[in-house]
Design an enzyme around this catalytic site. Structure first.
Site, PDB file in Angstrom:
ATOM      1  N   GLN A 138      -3.670 -15.253 -14.862  1.00 22.72           N
ATOM      2  CA  GLN A 138      -3.366 -16.586 -15.612  1.00 22.72           C
ATOM      3  C   GLN A 138      -4.212 -16.492 -16.728  1.00 22.72           C
ATOM      4  OE1 GLN A 138      -6.991 -18.644 -14.387  1.00 22.72           O
ATOM      5  NE2 GLN A 138      -6.894 -20.641 -15.502  1.00 22.72           N
ATOM      6  N   GLY A 160      -3.495  -5.922 -16.931  1.00 21.20           N
ATOM      7  CA  GLY A 160      -3.809  -6.784 -15.838  1.00 21.20           C
ATOM      8  C   GLY A 160      -2.392  -8.366 -16.269  1.00 21.20           C
ATOM      9  N   ASP A 214       0.602  -4.523 -15.689  1.00 21.68           N
ATOM     10  CA  ASP A 214       0.642  -4.698 -14.879  1.00 21.68           C
ATOM     11  C   ASP A 214       1.238  -4.594 -13.259  1.00 21.68           C
ATOM     12  OD1 ASP A 214      -0.353  -8.088 -14.430  1.00 21.68           O
ATOM     13  OD2 ASP A 214       0.009  -7.476 -12.604  1.00 21.68           O
ATOM     14  N   ILE A 215       0.601  -4.835 -12.301  1.00 20.68           N
ATOM     15  CA  ILE A 215       1.188  -3.949 -11.457  1.00 20.68           C
ATOM     16  C   ILE A 215       2.396  -4.870 -10.592  1.00 20.68           C
ATOM     17  CG2 ILE A 215      -0.349  -5.088  -9.360  1.00 20.68           C
ATOM     18  CD1 ILE A 215      -0.300  -1.999  -7.931  1.00 20.68           C
ATOM     19  N   LYS A 248     -18.891  -6.803 -10.792  1.00 19.68           N
ATOM     20  CA  LYS A 248     -18.918  -7.377 -12.811  1.00 19.68           C
ATOM     21  C   LYS A 248     -20.453  -7.442 -13.012  1.00 19.68           C
ATOM     22  CE  LYS A 248     -15.043  -9.299 -13.454  1.00 19.68           C
ATOM     23  NZ  LYS A 248     -14.326  -8.628 -14.501  1.00 19.68           N
ATOM     24  N   TYR A 272     -17.399  -9.892  -6.021  1.00 17.46           N
ATOM     25  CA  TYR A 272     -16.902  -9.157  -7.345  1.00 17.46           C
ATOM     26  C   TYR A 272     -17.724  -9.455  -7.995  1.00 17.46           C
ATOM     27  CZ  TYR A 272     -15.313 -12.457 -11.193  1.00 17.46           C
ATOM     28  OH  TYR A 272     -14.374 -12.620 -12.364  1.00 17.46           O
ATOM     29  N   ILE A 303     -11.591 -20.875 -15.981  1.00 16.08           N
ATOM     30  CA  ILE A 303     -10.608 -21.509 -16.826  1.00 16.08           C
ATOM     31  C   ILE A 303      -9.507 -22.145 -16.149  1.00 16.08           C
ATOM     32  CG2 ILE A 303      -8.922 -19.819 -18.262  1.00 16.08           C
ATOM     33  CD1 ILE A 303     -11.974 -19.132 -18.872  1.00 16.08           C
TER      34      ILE A 303
HETATM   35  C1  AKB Z   1     -13.491 -17.012  -9.542  1.00 14.41           C
HETATM   36  O1  AKB Z   1     -13.880 -18.494  -8.992  1.00 14.41           O
HETATM   37  O2  AKB Z   1     -14.158 -16.118  -8.598  1.00 14.41           O
HETATM   38  C2  AKB Z   1     -13.825 -16.645 -11.626  1.00 14.41           C
HETATM   39  C3  AKB Z   1     -14.575 -16.734 -12.342  1.00 14.41           C
HETATM   40  C4  AKB Z   1     -15.768 -17.958 -12.095  1.00 14.41           C
HETATM   41  O3  AKB Z   1     -14.399 -15.580 -12.530  1.00 14.41           O
HETATM   42  N1  AKB Z   1     -12.947 -17.832 -11.621  1.00 14.41           N
END
Ligand code: AKB
Length: 316
Positions: free
Chosen positions: A13, A9, A35-36, A146, A142, A172
């Site tokens: 960014q 990956g 990466d894909i 995580k 997400y 980031i």
């Molecule tokens: C997002 O906004 O989904 C990411 C994160 C904070 O993991 N930048």
């Protein structure tokens, strides 16, 4: 020992800049990016392999070919896109991780880096100075992936002998490669629009504070964590880490100090607002400071100047 590094990956960014830093540190011939998506430009000597992290046998072929000592797994679907494609996000974020962990055990990879996120926190987590261990009830796919990933990572270390290092990245901010699909992306887009159009329509409300980190700090912190001795690490899931917290309004004010004609408006009813509202406004990262000397170098003023200077000179 000579390192052999694979970044999975690598065209996103973070991967774009991490690849440069790792090539500088370990030598261009010892870093393979994958990466894909094809990379936009590959310099002389840089090694790239097309890879879908969901294709376990393709990862295995790469491991056989390059015998990696370190693997950086950055392929993931971020918070905003994950809410649109929950099944795909779960599949990519969980099965991608499992594929890499299983093969890392089989091929005896010495060290793995896998990023977690502030998305592991949720509406019942403390809002400010959110600490390493607190209520964690993420409500995005997400964030759930995580948090599950963090538990998996710790399990593989305790039960399969892997050495996995991880940071809960905040938003980031960087100028070399744009982010995609995240909730914190506004803090990068705002700079592009400020320079190109003089105005920006922000998808978060003016007072939505979120933890952020400048890319230079993110890369330095990641390398510092990977260099730390195993004995110094007291957290084997993922470290809280932060640079600076600010609201869109505060960022806009800082941009105006350099571009006085810049204006900002705020859209309403964007689904990313609910995601941002469920996340901490600021993070407490004392374990990272104590265990591996983490200290950010960029505050809001410094990152704003650096972003504008670099975008002006190199991109826009
Ligand atoms: C997002 O906004 O989904 C990411 C994160 C904070 O993991 N930048």
């Amino acid at each position: 020992m000579k390192e052999s590094i694979i970044i999975i990956g690598a065209n996103g960014q973070i991967g774009t800049e991490l690849a440069t830093a790792l090539r500088e540190k370990f030598g261009i011939e010892n870093v393979v990016t994958s990466d894909i998506r094809e990379p936009q430009n590959l310099k002389d000597g840089e090694i790239f392999e097309t890879l879908n992290v969901l294709d376990k046998s393709a990862i295995e072929s790469l491991f056989q070919k390059y015998k990696p000592t370190q693997v950086y797994l950055l392929a993931a679907m971020l918070s905003a896109t994950g809410e649109i494609y929950p099944q795909k996000a779960w599949d990519l974020n969980m099965n991608g991780l499992l594929n890499v962990l299983d093969l890392a055990v089989e091929y005896k990879v010495s060290k793995i880096f896998w990023p977690s996120s502030i998305a592991v926190f949720g509406p019942h987590s403390p809002k400010t100075n959110t600490d390493q261990y607190c209520v964690m009830d993420p409500n995005t796919i997400y964030g759930i992936s995580k948090l599950a990933g963090e538990r998996l990572v710790e399990w593989y270390q305790e039960n399969r002998g892997l050495d996995i290092r991880s940071i809960r990245y905040p938003g980031i901010i960087s100028w070399k490669a744009e982010p995609g699909g995240g909730t914190t992306d506004y803090a990068v887009h705002i700079f592009y629009d400020a320079l190109k159009k003089g105005t920006y329509e922000c998808f978060l409300s003016e007072d939505t504070a979120l933890p952020m980190l400048y890319m230079d700090d993110a890369i330095r912190g990641t390398l510092q964590l990977m260099d730390a001795t195993k004995e110094s690490l007291t957290i084997r899931s993922s470290y809280n880490l932060t640079g600076v917290s600010f609201t869109p309004k505060e960022l806009a004010e800082e941009i105006k100090k350099i571009l006085p004609n810049f204006t900002i408006t705020y859209s309403e009813n964007d689904p990313r607002q609910a995601i941002a509202d469920s996340w901490p406004a600021s993070i407490e990262d004392s374990p990272a400071r104590a265990d591996w000397n983490w200290k950010p170098a960029f505050d809001l003023a410094k990152l704003t100047v650096d972003m504008i200077e670099n975008l002006k000179t190199n991109k826009i």
